[in-house]
Design a protein around this motif. Structure first.
Motif, PDB file in Angstrom:
ATOM      1  N   ASN A  75     -17.511  28.381  -2.109  1.00 59.68           N
ATOM      2  CA  ASN A  75     -18.230  27.874  -3.274  1.00 59.68           C
ATOM      3  C   ASN A  75     -17.277  27.094  -4.174  1.00 59.68           C
ATOM      4  N   GLU A  76     -17.789  26.089  -4.839  1.00 59.56           N
ATOM      5  CA  GLU A  76     -16.987  25.319  -5.791  1.00 59.56           C
ATOM      6  C   GLU A  76     -17.075  25.988  -7.150  1.00 59.56           C
ATOM      7  N   ALA A  77     -15.962  26.053  -7.842  1.00 60.51           N
ATOM      8  CA  ALA A  77     -15.934  26.651  -9.181  1.00 60.51           C
ATOM      9  C   ALA A  77     -15.135  25.752 -10.109  1.00 60.51           C
ATOM     10  N   GLU A  78     -15.533  25.719 -11.362  1.00 62.35           N
ATOM     11  CA  GLU A  78     -14.815  24.952 -12.372  1.00 62.35           C
ATOM     12  C   GLU A  78     -14.538  25.887 -13.539  1.00 62.35           C
ATOM     13  N   LEU A  79     -13.318  25.896 -14.017  1.00 63.25           N
ATOM     14  CA  LEU A  79     -12.922  26.750 -15.126  1.00 63.25           C
ATOM     15  C   LEU A  79     -13.030  25.970 -16.429  1.00 63.25           C
ATOM     16  N   PHE A  80     -13.746  26.529 -17.379  1.00 59.42           N
ATOM     17  CA  PHE A  80     -13.868  25.936 -18.712  1.00 59.42           C
ATOM     18  C   PHE A  80     -13.161  26.850 -19.694  1.00 59.42           C
ATOM     19  N   THR A  81     -12.349  26.280 -20.566  1.00 60.26           N
ATOM     20  CA  THR A  81     -11.674  27.069 -21.590  1.00 60.26           C
ATOM     21  C   THR A  81     -12.262  26.812 -22.972  1.00 60.26           C
ATOM     22  N   GLU A  82     -13.151  25.857 -23.077  1.00 63.24           N
ATOM     23  CA  GLU A  82     -13.811  25.524 -24.338  1.00 63.24           C
ATOM     24  C   GLU A  82     -15.305  25.797 -24.175  1.00 63.24           C
ATOM     25  N   PRO A  83     -15.876  26.752 -24.907  1.00 59.13           N
ATOM     26  CA  PRO A  83     -17.284  27.106 -24.738  1.00 59.13           C
ATOM     27  C   PRO A  83     -18.253  25.929 -24.877  1.00 59.13           C
ATOM     28  N   ALA A  84     -18.055  25.081 -25.862  1.00 53.42           N
ATOM     29  CA  ALA A  84     -18.985  23.960 -26.061  1.00 53.42           C
ATOM     30  C   ALA A  84     -18.997  23.039 -24.840  1.00 53.42           C
ATOM     31  N   ALA A  85     -17.834  22.817 -24.230  1.00 56.21           N
ATOM     32  CA  ALA A  85     -17.764  21.974 -23.032  1.00 56.21           C
ATOM     33  C   ALA A  85     -18.500  22.636 -21.868  1.00 56.21           C
ATOM     34  N   PHE A  86     -18.371  23.952 -21.742  1.00 64.22           N
ATOM     35  CA  PHE A  86     -19.076  24.679 -20.680  1.00 64.22           C
ATOM     36  C   PHE A  86     -20.586  24.555 -20.839  1.00 64.22           C
TER      37      PHE A  86
END
Length: 91
Positions: free
Chosen positions: A27-38
């Motif tokens: 599966n592809e996953a992307e890590l977001f560290t900024e909630p608004a961007a997520f």
């Protein structure tokens, strides 16, 4: 080394349950560290989905605002919530 565990949780819900595609590797996953961007990315993905929507996060509620606008009333924010996005797709 410390042990690792995999946990899968499914809940019965009109939109959210464990009856979707089974888990598999690759599966592809992307890590977001900024909630608004997520939440912005989630909103764009939901609006652009053609056939299926699968997402995972450590926390969210169906009335979570994906697109935040503090000038809107709670009633006006409905379409900006996770459930509002899904209901628009089902529309």
């Amino acid at each position: 080394e410390c042990p690792t565990y995999e946990v899968f949780l499914g809940l019965e819900h009109m939109w959210f349950d464990s009856t979707a595609r089974p888990w598999h590797a690759g599966n592809e996953a992307e890590l977001f560290t900024e909630p608004a961007a997520f939440w912005q990315a989630t909103s764009q993905a939901l609006r652009g989905a053609q056939t299926s929507i699968f997402w995972t996060t450590w926390w969210w509620q169906s009335d979570t605002d994906l697109l935040r606008n503090p000038d809107k009333t709670p009633e006006e924010r409905g379409p900006d919530t996770a459930l509002g996005h899904l209901e628009a797709k089902a529309g």
